[in-house]
Scaffold this motif. Structure first.
Motif, PDB file in Angstrom:
ATOM      1  N   LEU A   1      -6.001  -0.876  -2.250  1.00 38.89           N
ATOM      2  CA  LEU A   1      -4.771  -1.572  -2.912  1.00 38.89           C
ATOM      3  C   LEU A   1      -3.644  -0.517  -3.113  1.00 38.89           C
ATOM      4  CD1 LEU A   1      -6.258  -4.212  -5.329  1.00 38.89           C
ATOM      5  CD2 LEU A   1      -5.107  -4.639  -3.271  1.00 38.89           C
ATOM      6  N   ARG A   2      -4.025   0.637  -3.607  1.00 31.91           N
ATOM      7  CA  ARG A   2      -3.025   1.673  -3.722  1.00 31.91           C
ATOM      8  C   ARG A   2      -2.228   1.992  -2.394  1.00 31.91           C
ATOM      9  NH1 ARG A   2      -0.121   3.653  -7.285  1.00 31.91           N
ATOM     10  NH2 ARG A   2      -1.575   3.672  -8.806  1.00 31.91           N
ATOM     11  N   GLU A   3      -3.064   1.893  -1.407  1.00 30.73           N
ATOM     12  CA  GLU A   3      -2.393   2.132   0.051  1.00 30.73           C
ATOM     13  C   GLU A   3      -1.354   1.310   0.402  1.00 30.73           C
ATOM     14  OE1 GLU A   3      -5.428   4.783   2.869  1.00 30.73           O
ATOM     15  OE2 GLU A   3      -6.392   3.138   1.914  1.00 30.73           O
ATOM     16  N   ILE A   4      -1.845  -0.014   0.214  1.00 29.27           N
ATOM     17  CA  ILE A   4      -1.019  -1.173   0.442  1.00 29.27           C
ATOM     18  C   ILE A   4       0.301  -1.141  -0.588  1.00 29.27           C
ATOM     19  CG2 ILE A   4      -0.649  -3.658   0.397  1.00 29.27           C
ATOM     20  CD1 ILE A   4      -3.848  -4.065   0.785  1.00 29.27           C
ATOM     21  N   ALA A   5       0.081  -0.820  -1.713  1.00 28.99           N
ATOM     22  CA  ALA A   5       1.285  -0.671  -2.810  1.00 28.99           C
ATOM     23  C   ALA A   5       2.198   0.397  -2.048  1.00 28.99           C
ATOM     24  CB  ALA A   5       0.738  -0.366  -4.086  1.00 28.99           C
ATOM     25  N   ASP A   6       1.684   1.523  -1.494  1.00 29.04           N
ATOM     26  CA  ASP A   6       2.383   2.875  -1.226  1.00 29.04           C
ATOM     27  C   ASP A   6       3.296   2.295   0.121  1.00 29.04           C
ATOM     28  OD1 ASP A   6       1.720   4.213  -3.067  1.00 29.04           O
ATOM     29  OD2 ASP A   6       0.045   5.269  -2.116  1.00 29.04           O
ATOM     30  N   ARG A   7       2.646   1.468   0.943  1.00 27.05           N
ATOM     31  CA  ARG A   7       3.128   1.112   2.331  1.00 27.05           C
ATOM     32  C   ARG A   7       4.309   0.259   2.009  1.00 27.05           C
ATOM     33  NH1 ARG A   7       1.836   0.253   7.706  1.00 27.05           N
ATOM     34  NH2 ARG A   7       0.420   2.276   7.436  1.00 27.05           N
ATOM     35  N   LEU A   8       4.178  -0.591   1.008  1.00 25.25           N
ATOM     36  CA  LEU A   8       5.334  -1.562   0.469  1.00 25.25           C
ATOM     37  C   LEU A   8       6.441  -0.949  -0.392  1.00 25.25           C
ATOM     38  CD1 LEU A   8       3.060  -4.330  -0.697  1.00 25.25           C
ATOM     39  CD2 LEU A   8       4.913  -4.704   1.094  1.00 25.25           C
ATOM     40  N   GLY A   9       6.151   0.593  -0.826  1.00 27.54           N
ATOM     41  CA  GLY A   9       7.024   0.977  -1.861  1.00 27.54           C
ATOM     42  C   GLY A   9       7.050   0.267  -3.079  1.00 27.54           C
ATOM     43  N   VAL A  10       6.091  -0.070  -3.598  1.00 37.07           N
ATOM     44  CA  VAL A  10       5.921  -0.668  -4.918  1.00 37.07           C
ATOM     45  C   VAL A  10       4.829   0.026  -5.893  1.00 37.07           C
ATOM     46  CG1 VAL A  10       6.765  -2.883  -4.193  1.00 37.07           C
ATOM     47  CG2 VAL A  10       4.370  -2.540  -4.433  1.00 37.07           C
ATOM     48  N   THR A  11       4.801  -0.332  -7.122  1.00 37.62           N
ATOM     49  CA  THR A  11       3.721   0.025  -7.800  1.00 37.62           C
ATOM     50  C   THR A  11       2.426  -0.710  -7.789  1.00 37.62           C
ATOM     51  OG1 THR A  11       4.256  -0.995  -9.711  1.00 37.62           O
ATOM     52  CG2 THR A  11       5.168   0.943  -9.442  1.00 37.62           C
ATOM     53  N   LYS A  12       1.296  -0.033  -7.917  1.00 34.49           N
ATOM     54  CA  LYS A  12       0.115  -1.063  -8.103  1.00 34.49           C
ATOM     55  C   LYS A  12       0.159  -2.084  -8.902  1.00 34.49           C
ATOM     56  CE  LYS A  12      -5.003  -0.420  -7.713  1.00 34.49           C
ATOM     57  NZ  LYS A  12      -6.329   0.505  -7.923  1.00 34.49           N
ATOM     58  N   ALA A  13       0.678  -1.866 -10.143  1.00 29.87           N
ATOM     59  CA  ALA A  13       0.810  -3.028 -11.082  1.00 29.87           C
ATOM     60  C   ALA A  13       1.705  -4.153 -10.515  1.00 29.87           C
ATOM     61  CB  ALA A  13       1.394  -2.269 -12.486  1.00 29.87           C
ATOM     62  N   ALA A  14       2.627  -3.952  -9.891  1.00 31.21           N
ATOM     63  CA  ALA A  14       3.694  -4.699  -9.209  1.00 31.21           C
ATOM     64  C   ALA A  14       2.725  -5.714  -8.163  1.00 31.21           C
ATOM     65  CB  ALA A  14       4.673  -4.260  -8.306  1.00 31.21           C
ATOM     66  N   LEU A  15       1.916  -4.756  -7.248  1.00 23.80           N
ATOM     67  CA  LEU A  15       1.059  -5.654  -6.497  1.00 23.80           C
ATOM     68  C   LEU A  15       0.034  -6.534  -7.105  1.00 23.80           C
ATOM     69  CD1 LEU A  15      -0.030  -5.744  -3.403  1.00 23.80           C
ATOM     70  CD2 LEU A  15      -1.297  -3.854  -3.781  1.00 23.80           C
ATOM     71  N   TYR A  16      -0.334  -6.041  -8.147  1.00 30.74           N
ATOM     72  CA  TYR A  16      -1.430  -6.832  -9.067  1.00 30.74           C
ATOM     73  C   TYR A  16      -1.047  -8.240  -9.501  1.00 30.74           C
ATOM     74  CZ  TYR A  16      -5.721  -4.079  -9.578  1.00 30.74           C
ATOM     75  OH  TYR A  16      -6.938  -3.416  -9.524  1.00 30.74           O
ATOM     76  N   TYR A  17       0.370  -8.091  -9.755  1.00 30.36           N
ATOM     77  CA  TYR A  17       1.179  -9.421 -10.086  1.00 30.36           C
ATOM     78  C   TYR A  17       1.006 -10.613  -9.305  1.00 30.36           C
ATOM     79  CZ  TYR A  17       4.984 -12.570 -11.668  1.00 30.36           C
ATOM     80  OH  TYR A  17       5.531 -13.813 -11.998  1.00 30.36           O
ATOM     81  N   HIS A  18       0.722 -10.136  -7.705  1.00 25.65           N
ATOM     82  CA  HIS A  18       0.646 -11.219  -6.969  1.00 25.65           C
ATOM     83  C   HIS A  18      -0.783 -11.413  -6.431  1.00 25.65           C
ATOM     84  CE1 HIS A  18       4.765 -11.750  -6.106  1.00 25.65           C
ATOM     85  NE2 HIS A  18       5.133 -10.527  -6.438  1.00 25.65           N
TER      86      HIS A  18
END
Length: 273
Positions: free
Chosen positions: A84-101
């Motif tokens: 998930l960290r790599e996905i967040a990094d590719r998106l340019g967002v924090t892991k917490a922001a990714l967790y929201y979805h």
């Protein structure tokens, strides 16, 4: 994580029927078998979707972008090797922001597959309300071609992760939808017609891999544009379902004129003699 003001904590999911019942009993009762409750369910889903878009703004776009990037990474380095960290990094967002979805990679995959299945459900529901004609089958194939082009990353994930699809039960759900789609293309007749309808669907899957932009070796070798690959596959699929009509018509003619059929058999016996 605390809930954001005025926003739901979880993305509502669309509930669909499996379609397995539609795949197996199509001999003329496709329209009459639909209940009022099912129609009301489709209406409420549409109203709910419009309401969600009005409240959430770009939230759906964000989820779609997460799914797109996740599938890119899964294709590049494998599902198990992607975090998930790599996905967040590719998106340019924090892991917490990714967790929201999405709370996990599995949630991303499930949401992606459910979107694909929902598209197929919509297409099958439309097709079941149309006359069983060659023109309808052609339109079904055109619409499914559009779905596959949009959902090609999902198709590639299915192919690269068959074991994971099977363990999660998503593979079985996808097969059910393929059965439902096959049912609106296959209108009875000899076994050859069943195979033709199945190959027409496979042609649409192949189209997504045949263009030079697909990244697939066969597509790079052929050098076709997306439009050329899609049209070539559609032409093949149309030929298949048209041959289905021709075979059915021939079978009906032979059944209505047994004397003609016997004459052909006698002629064949005479030639062999």
């Amino acid at each position: 994580m605390p809930q954001r003001p005025n926003e739901p904590s979880d993305q509502p999911r669309r509930t669909r029927s499996t379609g397995s019942g539609r795949a197996s009993g199509r001999s003329g009762s496709r329209a009459t078998g639909r209940s009022e409750g099912r129609a009301e369910s489709r209406t409420s889903r549409s109203e709910k979707s419009r309401s969600e878009k009005g409240r959430s703004g770009g939230r759906s776009d964000t989820r779609s972008r997460i799914q797109e990037v996740a599938l890119e990474l899964f294709a590049e380095q494998g599902y198990d090797s992607t975090s998930l960290r790599e996905i967040a990094d590719r998106l340019g967002v924090t892991k917490a922001a990714l967790y929201y979805h999405f709370r996990s990679k599995e949630e991303i995959v499930v949401a992606t597959v459910e979107d694909f299945l929902a598209d197929i459900d919509d297409l099958v529901e439309w097709a079941e309300e149309q006359p069983r004609t060659s023109r309808t089958r052609h339109e079904v194939l055109r619409r499914y071609s559009d779905i596959v082009r949009v959902r090609f990353p999902s198709m590639r994930f299915f192919q690269q992760n068959p074991a994971g699809m099977h363990r999660s039960g998503l593979g079985e759900r996808f097969q059910e939808r393929m059965g439902a789609l096959h049912g609106v293309l296959y209108d009875g007749g000899p076994p050859q017609n069943r195979v033709r309808a199945l190959l027409a669907i496979v042609s649409m899957h192949m189209a997504a891999a045949l263009s030079r932009d697909s990244g697939m070796p066969i597509g790079v070798g052929l050098g076709l544009s997306v439009e050329e690959a899609n049209q070539a596959a559609l032409d093949v699929a149309f030929d298949l379902v048209d041959a289905e009509d021709a075979a059915s018509a021939k079978g009906t003619t032979d059944a209505e004129d047994p004397a003609s059929a016997r004459g052909a058999e006698d002629s064949g016996d005479s030639e062999r003699g």
